[in-house]
Design an enzyme around this catalytic site. Structure first.
Site, mmCIF file in Angstrom:
data_model
loop_
_atom_site.group_PDB
_atom_site.id
_atom_site.type_symbol
_atom_site.label_atom_id
_atom_site.label_comp_id
_atom_site.label_asym_id
_atom_site.label_seq_id
_atom_site.Cartn_x
_atom_site.Cartn_y
_atom_site.Cartn_z
ATOM 1 N N TYR A 138 10.291 -9.603 -6.025
ATOM 2 C CA TYR A 138 9.566 -10.757 -6.578
ATOM 3 C C TYR A 138 9.754 -10.786 -8.093
ATOM 4 C CZ TYR A 138 7.256 -10.557 -2.011
ATOM 5 O OH TYR A 138 6.995 -10.521 -0.665
ATOM 6 N N ARG A 141 7.091 -8.366 -10.435
ATOM 7 C CA ARG A 141 6.533 -7.101 -9.987
ATOM 8 C C ARG A 141 7.580 -6.264 -9.242
ATOM 9 N NH1 ARG A 141 4.989 -11.609 -7.570
ATOM 10 N NH2 ARG A 141 4.653 -11.755 -5.333
ATOM 11 N N CYS A 150 4.017 11.347 3.994
ATOM 12 C CA CYS A 150 2.693 10.763 4.257
ATOM 13 C C CYS A 150 1.812 11.845 4.875
ATOM 14 C CB CYS A 150 2.801 9.607 5.238
ATOM 15 S SG CYS A 150 3.824 8.276 4.611
ATOM 16 N N CYS A 154 2.514 6.757 10.915
ATOM 17 C CA CYS A 154 2.169 5.607 11.751
ATOM 18 C C CYS A 154 3.404 5.242 12.567
ATOM 19 C CB CYS A 154 1.775 4.417 10.880
ATOM 20 S SG CYS A 154 0.626 4.838 9.570
ATOM 21 N N ARG A 159 8.704 1.571 6.847
ATOM 22 C CA ARG A 159 9.664 2.438 6.125
ATOM 23 C C ARG A 159 9.993 3.687 6.921
ATOM 24 N NH1 ARG A 159 6.364 1.363 1.224
ATOM 25 N NH2 ARG A 159 7.002 -0.755 0.736
ATOM 26 N N ASP A 318 6.158 -5.939 11.358
ATOM 27 C CA ASP A 318 7.577 -6.186 11.056
ATOM 28 C C ASP A 318 8.455 -5.849 12.262
ATOM 29 O OD1 ASP A 318 7.094 -6.969 8.418
ATOM 30 O OD2 ASP A 318 7.031 -4.884 7.739
ATOM 31 N N LYS A 362 6.837 -12.133 1.596
ATOM 32 C CA LYS A 362 5.656 -12.457 2.407
ATOM 33 C C LYS A 362 5.454 -13.967 2.499
ATOM 34 C CE LYS A 362 3.225 -8.324 0.955
ATOM 35 N NZ LYS A 362 4.218 -7.975 -0.075
#
Ligand code: SF4
Length: 412
Positions: A138, A141, A150, A154, A159, A318, A362
């Site tokens: 973007y 940013r 992590c 998940c 990723r 996703d 998004k």
């Protein structure tokens, strides 16, 4: 904790989780680790060291493992490592194979089935990466990938190609190059630290990184995206909060998908962050049999507000390779949004988005509230289905001049 009755026992379809009782804050408890000292249990490093990472541990702690889960766990480390903190593991209902916590972290064989439209990099991050570990998608940013680790993994991770390094992804955190790029691009006013999970870094390392970013004059705003508050609330220590407090404006987006994740431990951790003046948002992923139920989603959103967390995004899952078994439909997402807007405070309503496959960014997706619109009027529908007409303002155009022609969208 088994606050919810097994959907199997009740004979209900898995998506019909009863929301009643989910508002209550309960402790995750100690479970198998009941004889561990208080000091160890509350030590985030102890939690990390004692994560469930092998099939043998999973079988020992979850004897009700299904053949599908067992096969999934045996193959899991080829795609995304198996990892569950003891704290988070205690939220699993062993009697319910459709437990919404279990579905998120226990691998299934279905992860190995990939449809042709699924991708290893569904958001096209690698193609927007000017230097390793930085995504500049973007205009104003950047996404700063801090680590590939992590606290728990998940099963629907966007990723998964990167985190846990199970797939051999070449992750080299080169902070110097990342920081030099940001310093050389004055249009970057917002840096989002993510990964992996930035809060897995030690306080000292994180402080060093935040200090270097804060020293860049055009960086106005820092953000951290983290699942640590829900996977490992013990990490949110008073020292961490005091350190983060030096870097305002600093926002933190947590990640939670089901009201049962919001325990007393999580609520207390979030209170420590909020008391340090850190604005808190939440990102949820719409997941089949986890939160694809309007009552469950509403309870989650309201419970987040009780923890001083503003629901920020609800993501359509996703097109991650091997995630079809967890993806709910866009129709279900729209139905949920329809049942939130107007039915509870606007603070509890996140923005539902689809990350456009392949790297389009998004895209907000909303139920249709504008029924028709022309130069003279807008016809709208409210949350109760009542129709209203709003006379269009002249907008500076000479009276009677038609509005600018709307171009047909180009299909990609
Ligand atoms: S915490 Fe975030 S980065 Fe880590 S596995 Fe979960 S979704 Fe992926």
């Amino acid at each position: 904790m088994q606050a919810e009755k097994s959907s199997q026992d009740s004979g209900e379809p898995p998506s019909a989780h009863p929301a009643q009782g989910l508002k209550k804050f309960s402790s995750a408890g100690r479970g198998f680790w009941h004889d561990v000292s208080e000091a160890d249990w509350n030590d985030w490093r102890w939690q990390l060291k004692h994560r469930i990472t092998t099939v043998e541990q999973l079988q020992k702690f979850l004897p009700t493992l299904t053949p599908e889960e067992l096969a999934g766990a045996q193959l899991a480390n080829h795609k995304l490592a198996l990892g569950i903190t003891p704290y988070f593991f205690n939220l699993i209902d062993p009697a319910d194979e459709n437990c919404p916590i279990r579905l998120q972290v226990v691998p299934k064989l279905a992860e190995t089935q990939t449809a042709t439209w699924e991708m290893s990099d569904p958001c096209g991050e690698d193609s927007h990466s000017p230097v390793p570990g930085l995504v500049h998608r973007y205009p104003d940013r950047v996404l700063f990938l801090v680590t590939d680790r992590c606290a728990s993994y998940c099963r629907y991770c966007t990723r998964s190609r990167l985190v846990s390094n199970a797939s051999g992804y070449d992750f080299h955190p080169e902070y110097d190059k990342q920081i030099a790029y940001i310093a050389a691009h004055p249009e970057i006013r917002d840096v989002l630290l993510s990964g992996g999970d930035p809060l897995l870094l030690s306080d000292e390392k994180l402080e060093n990184l935040l200090s270097r970013l804060r020293a860049i004059p055009h960086v106005e705003f820092l953000r951290i995206g983290s699942r640590i508050p829900t996977f490992l609330p013990q990490r949110i220590t008073p020292d961490l909060c005091a350190m983060l407090k030096q870097f305002h404006p600093l926002f933190l987006s947590i990640h939670s998908n089901h009201p049962r994740e919001l325990t007393t431990e999580v609520r207390d951790a979030l209170a420590r962050l909020a008391d340090a003046g850190i604005p808190l948002g939440n990102q949820s992923v719409l997941l089949k049999h986890v939160n694809d139920n309007p009552d469950v989603m509403k309870t989650l959103m309201q419970k987040l507000l009780m923890c001083r967390v503003k629901p920020y995004y609800l993501y359509q899952c996703d097109l991650i390779a091997g995630s079809a078994h967890l993806r709910a439909s866009v129709a279900k997402g729209l139905e949920i949004m329809e049942k939130l807007r107007g039915h509870t405070t606007g603070y509890a309503v996140p923005q539902y988005v689809i990350d456009a496959p392949g790297g389009g960014g998004k895209v907000p997706v909303n139920p249709e509230y504008v029924l028709c619109r022309n130069a003279g009027r807008v016809v709208i529908r409210n949350f109760e289905g009542k129709i209203f007409e709003y006379p269009e303002a002249a907008d500076g155009r000479p009276c009677g001049r038609p509005p600018e022609r709307i171009e047909e969208p180009e299909l990609v």
